[in-house]
Design an enzyme around this catalytic site. Structure first.
Site, PDB file in Angstrom:
ATOM      1  N   SER A  16     -45.274  12.184  88.977  1.00 52.49           N
ATOM      2  CA  SER A  16     -44.429  12.515  88.453  1.00 52.49           C
ATOM      3  C   SER A  16     -44.388  12.349  86.988  1.00 52.49           C
ATOM      4  O   SER A  16     -44.492  10.810  86.215  1.00 52.49           O
ATOM      5  CB  SER A  16     -43.044  11.869  89.145  1.00 52.49           C
ATOM      6  OG  SER A  16     -41.739  11.649  88.228  1.00 52.49           O
ATOM      7  N   HIS A  41     -44.653  16.756  88.741  1.00 49.89           N
ATOM      8  CA  HIS A  41     -43.383  16.956  89.444  1.00 49.89           C
ATOM      9  C   HIS A  41     -42.230  16.099  88.094  1.00 49.89           C
ATOM     10  O   HIS A  41     -42.996  15.784  87.339  1.00 49.89           O
ATOM     11  CB  HIS A  41     -42.774  15.738  90.511  1.00 49.89           C
ATOM     12  CG  HIS A  41     -41.332  15.545  90.901  1.00 49.89           C
ATOM     13  ND1 HIS A  41     -40.509  15.895  92.565  1.00 49.89           N
ATOM     14  CD2 HIS A  41     -40.569  14.467  90.150  1.00 49.89           C
ATOM     15  CE1 HIS A  41     -39.938  15.355  92.105  1.00 49.89           C
ATOM     16  NE2 HIS A  41     -40.129  14.599  91.154  1.00 49.89           N
ATOM     17  N   ASP A  43     -38.761  15.816  86.459  1.00 54.89           N
ATOM     18  CA  ASP A  43     -37.544  15.330  87.101  1.00 54.89           C
ATOM     19  C   ASP A  43     -36.830  15.496  85.962  1.00 54.89           C
ATOM     20  O   ASP A  43     -36.592  14.720  84.757  1.00 54.89           O
ATOM     21  CB  ASP A  43     -37.793  13.422  86.772  1.00 54.89           C
ATOM     22  CG  ASP A  43     -38.127  12.947  87.939  1.00 54.89           C
ATOM     23  OD1 ASP A  43     -37.677  13.504  89.132  1.00 54.89           O
ATOM     24  OD2 ASP A  43     -39.117  12.390  88.357  1.00 54.89           O
ATOM     25  N   MET A  45     -32.534  15.132  84.328  1.00 50.83           N
ATOM     26  CA  MET A  45     -31.168  14.327  85.130  1.00 50.83           C
ATOM     27  C   MET A  45     -30.355  14.736  84.174  1.00 50.83           C
ATOM     28  O   MET A  45     -31.016  14.791  82.733  1.00 50.83           O
ATOM     29  CB  MET A  45     -31.500  12.787  84.912  1.00 50.83           C
ATOM     30  CG  MET A  45     -32.824  12.450  86.026  1.00 50.83           C
ATOM     31  SD  MET A  45     -32.965  10.496  85.470  1.00 50.83           S
ATOM     32  CE  MET A  45     -34.471  10.487  86.535  1.00 50.83           C
ATOM     33  N   HIS A  77     -37.588  18.765  89.830  1.00 47.46           N
ATOM     34  CA  HIS A  77     -35.949  17.864  90.848  1.00 47.46           C
ATOM     35  C   HIS A  77     -34.796  17.291  89.721  1.00 47.46           C
ATOM     36  O   HIS A  77     -35.015  17.370  89.286  1.00 47.46           O
ATOM     37  CB  HIS A  77     -36.986  16.950  90.932  1.00 47.46           C
ATOM     38  CG  HIS A  77     -36.021  15.744  91.713  1.00 47.46           C
ATOM     39  ND1 HIS A  77     -36.000  14.738  91.891  1.00 47.46           N
ATOM     40  CD2 HIS A  77     -34.832  16.125  92.339  1.00 47.46           C
ATOM     41  CE1 HIS A  77     -35.039  13.454  92.624  1.00 47.46           C
ATOM     42  NE2 HIS A  77     -34.571  14.685  92.951  1.00 47.46           N
ATOM     43  N   MET A  79     -31.579  16.672  88.983  1.00 44.91           N
ATOM     44  CA  MET A  79     -30.620  15.270  89.087  1.00 44.91           C
ATOM     45  C   MET A  79     -29.601  15.986  88.433  1.00 44.91           C
ATOM     46  O   MET A  79     -29.228  15.764  87.634  1.00 44.91           O
ATOM     47  CB  MET A  79     -30.946  14.032  88.965  1.00 44.91           C
ATOM     48  CG  MET A  79     -32.772  13.444  89.807  1.00 44.91           C
ATOM     49  SD  MET A  79     -33.413  12.709  89.775  1.00 44.91           S
ATOM     50  CE  MET A  79     -34.768  13.096  89.030  1.00 44.91           C
ATOM     51  N   MET A 148     -36.268  12.085  99.308  1.00 43.16           N
ATOM     52  CA  MET A 148     -35.911  10.714  98.023  1.00 43.16           C
ATOM     53  C   MET A 148     -35.519   9.235  99.040  1.00 43.16           C
ATOM     54  O   MET A 148     -35.010   9.036 100.102  1.00 43.16           O
ATOM     55  CB  MET A 148     -34.242  10.584  97.718  1.00 43.16           C
ATOM     56  CG  MET A 148     -34.331  11.711  96.595  1.00 43.16           C
ATOM     57  SD  MET A 148     -35.592  12.035  95.786  1.00 43.16           S
ATOM     58  CE  MET A 148     -35.454  10.888  94.498  1.00 43.16           C
ATOM     59  N   GLY A 153     -32.771   8.354  89.789  1.00 42.65           N
ATOM     60  CA  GLY A 153     -32.529   8.299  88.459  1.00 42.65           C
ATOM     61  C   GLY A 153     -33.024   7.201  87.959  1.00 42.65           C
ATOM     62  O   GLY A 153     -32.960   7.532  86.449  1.00 42.65           O
ATOM     63  N   GLY A 155     -37.517   5.251  87.770  1.00 43.89           N
ATOM     64  CA  GLY A 155     -38.726   5.342  88.503  1.00 43.89           C
ATOM     65  C   GLY A 155     -38.396   3.535  88.734  1.00 43.89           C
ATOM     66  O   GLY A 155     -37.688   3.195  87.618  1.00 43.89           O
ATOM     67  N   GLY A 156     -39.610   3.656  89.124  1.00 43.93           N
ATOM     68  CA  GLY A 156     -39.938   2.095  89.097  1.00 43.93           C
ATOM     69  C   GLY A 156     -39.090   1.355  90.151  1.00 43.93           C
ATOM     70  O   GLY A 156     -39.201   0.640  90.651  1.00 43.93           O
ATOM     71  N   ASP A 183     -40.520  11.311  97.820  1.00 45.71           N
ATOM     72  CA  ASP A 183     -40.780  11.109  96.019  1.00 45.71           C
ATOM     73  C   ASP A 183     -39.624   9.855  95.694  1.00 45.71           C
ATOM     74  O   ASP A 183     -38.368   9.459  96.160  1.00 45.71           O
ATOM     75  CB  ASP A 183     -39.531  12.494  95.306  1.00 45.71           C
ATOM     76  CG  ASP A 183     -39.147  11.654  93.368  1.00 45.71           C
ATOM     77  OD1 ASP A 183     -39.754  11.252  93.397  1.00 45.71           O
ATOM     78  OD2 ASP A 183     -38.969  12.417  92.819  1.00 45.71           O
ATOM     79  N   GLY A 184     -40.371   8.921  95.129  1.00 45.96           N
ATOM     80  CA  GLY A 184     -40.045   7.937  95.158  1.00 45.96           C
ATOM     81  C   GLY A 184     -40.585   6.215  95.610  1.00 45.96           C
ATOM     82  O   GLY A 184     -40.598   6.328  96.880  1.00 45.96           O
ATOM     83  N   GLY A 185     -40.536   5.659  94.600  1.00 45.56           N
ATOM     84  CA  GLY A 185     -41.335   4.511  95.460  1.00 45.56           C
ATOM     85  C   GLY A 185     -42.692   4.304  95.956  1.00 45.56           C
ATOM     86  O   GLY A 185     -42.954   3.525  97.289  1.00 45.56           O
ATOM     87  N   GLY A 205     -44.795   7.917  90.969  1.00 45.49           N
ATOM     88  CA  GLY A 205     -44.786   8.356  88.705  1.00 45.49           C
ATOM     89  C   GLY A 205     -46.085   7.270  88.382  1.00 45.49           C
ATOM     90  O   GLY A 205     -46.260   6.545  88.057  1.00 45.49           O
ATOM     91  N   SER A 206     -45.116   5.663  88.425  1.00 41.17           N
ATOM     92  CA  SER A 206     -45.006   4.267  87.978  1.00 41.17           C
ATOM     93  C   SER A 206     -46.464   3.511  88.530  1.00 41.17           C
ATOM     94  O   SER A 206     -47.068   3.692  87.587  1.00 41.17           O
ATOM     95  CB  SER A 206     -44.441   3.304  88.550  1.00 41.17           C
ATOM     96  OG  SER A 206     -43.100   3.347  88.216  1.00 41.17           O
TER      97      SER A 206
HETATM   98  C1  DX5 Z   1     -36.510   9.605  90.342  1.00 42.82           C
HETATM   99  C2  DX5 Z   1     -37.392  10.236  90.703  1.00 42.82           C
HETATM  100  C3  DX5 Z   1     -38.745  10.113  90.865  1.00 42.82           C
HETATM  101  C4  DX5 Z   1     -39.506   9.170  89.556  1.00 42.82           C
HETATM  102  C5  DX5 Z   1     -40.339   8.360  91.386  1.00 42.82           C
HETATM  103  O1  DX5 Z   1     -34.930   9.428  90.341  1.00 42.82           O
HETATM  104  O2  DX5 Z   1     -36.509  11.473  91.232  1.00 42.82           O
HETATM  105  O3  DX5 Z   1     -39.695  11.365  90.563  1.00 42.82           O
HETATM  106  O4  DX5 Z   1     -40.030   9.190  89.149  1.00 42.82           O
HETATM  107  O5  DX5 Z   1     -41.084   7.528  90.039  1.00 42.82           O
HETATM  108  P1  DX5 Z   1     -41.840   6.470  91.244  1.00 42.82           P
HETATM  109  O6  DX5 Z   1     -42.922   7.260  91.297  1.00 42.82           O
HETATM  110  O7  DX5 Z   1     -42.511   5.091  89.979  1.00 42.82           O
HETATM  111  O8  DX5 Z   1     -40.662   5.422  91.992  1.00 42.82           O
HETATM  112 ZN    ZN Z   2     -38.170  13.093  90.892  1.00 45.20          ZN
END
Ligand code: DX5
Ligand code: ZN
Length: 233
Positions: A16, A41, A43, A45, A77, A79, A148, A153, A155-156, A183-185, A205-206
């Site tokens: 991401s 990916h 994002d 927003m 994605h 948002m 999700m 909103g 990352g991390g 997606d997420g964590g 992402g992170s």
């Molecule tokens: C969160 C995003 C994710 C984000 C995930 O709103 O939709 O795509 O990049 O980040 P990590 O992998 O750090 O949780």
């Molecule tokens: Zn995303």
């Protein structure tokens, strides 16, 4: 000509770019493609559907040639409130899929139809507290189902454990040719669990870009999923 959609249903670890260095998107994409990544990916927003603003279709445009020339894909994605308003810009910029929150549009059927007509893969997603049943009908018209595993909103954030109960329900909605993304964590401790629960595109992402060596972090995640029995090209 219809684009190849095999990437949708392959098992892949997908970086991401939200966690990338915003001043160096292109080189950070190249670095991960060199390490083997193919689907990225993206994002978007809008500061309305979620409090944060990230970037728009120009970022897709900036990396699309690089990604496509090496057989990759860009999974966007959104948002964004009523993102179908912007779909044409993303199609033109080179987005391969365009995934919409069920909470963000008044008519998901029409929104997905607009995306399909523009030549992108229509996707639907839902927030962690939205019942999976809310996307049951929309899933007929989508070829990317995004689960999700954090609130959209940022990352991390920490992975939400209930995702492991939701993913099998989402997988059950996916017919042939339909991909299930999470997606997420997602990181070393969670990636095998979400694969085993039914996701095939594992977005992180992170756990990739916020590591000292992103290419190595990507390769380590891939290795974990392979060790769980997956075939990753
Ligand atoms: C969160 C995003 C994710 C984000 C995930 O709103 O939709 O795509 O990049 O980040 P990590 O992998 O750090 O949780
Ligand atoms: Zn995303």
């Amino acid at each position: 000509m219809a684009r190849d959609e095999s990437w949708l249903t392959e098992v892949q670890v997908c970086p991401s770019i939200l966690a990338a260095d915003f001043g160096a998107f292109r080189s950070q994409v190249v670095e991960l493609m060199d390490a083997g990544a193919r689907t990225f990916h993206v994002d978007v927003m809008d500061g309305h559907f979620v409090p944060v603003i990230t970037f728009g279709h120009e970022v897709v445009e900036a990396i699309a040639d690089e990604v496509h020339s090496r057989g990759g894909a860009l999974a966007v994605h959104m948002m964004v409130q009523e993102p179908e308003r912007l779909a044409a810009d993303y199609a033109k910029a080179g987005a391969d899929s365009f995934t919409i929150h069920i909470e963000a549009t008044r008519d998901i059927h029409r929104a997905l139809q607009i995306v399909e007509e523009l030549g992108m893969v229509p996707g639907v997603t839902l927030n962690p507290a939205t019942p999976v049943a809310a996307i049951a009908e929309a899933a007929r018209y989508a070829r990317n189902l995004l689960c999700m595993s954090v609130s959209p909103g940022w990352g991390g954030q920490a992975f939400i454990g209930a995702t492991l109960e939701r993913l099998p329900q989402i997988r059950a909605l996916a017919g042939a040719g339909v991909g299930v993304e999470v997606d997420g964590g997602i990181g070393p401790d969670t990636i095998v669990g979400v694969y085993e629960a039914g996701a095939n595109r594992l977005t992180a992402g992170s756990a990739i870009y916020r590591q000292p060596d992103p290419g190595q972090a990507y390769a380590d995640l891939v290795e974990r999923v392979r060790a769980a029995g997956a075939t990753i090209a």
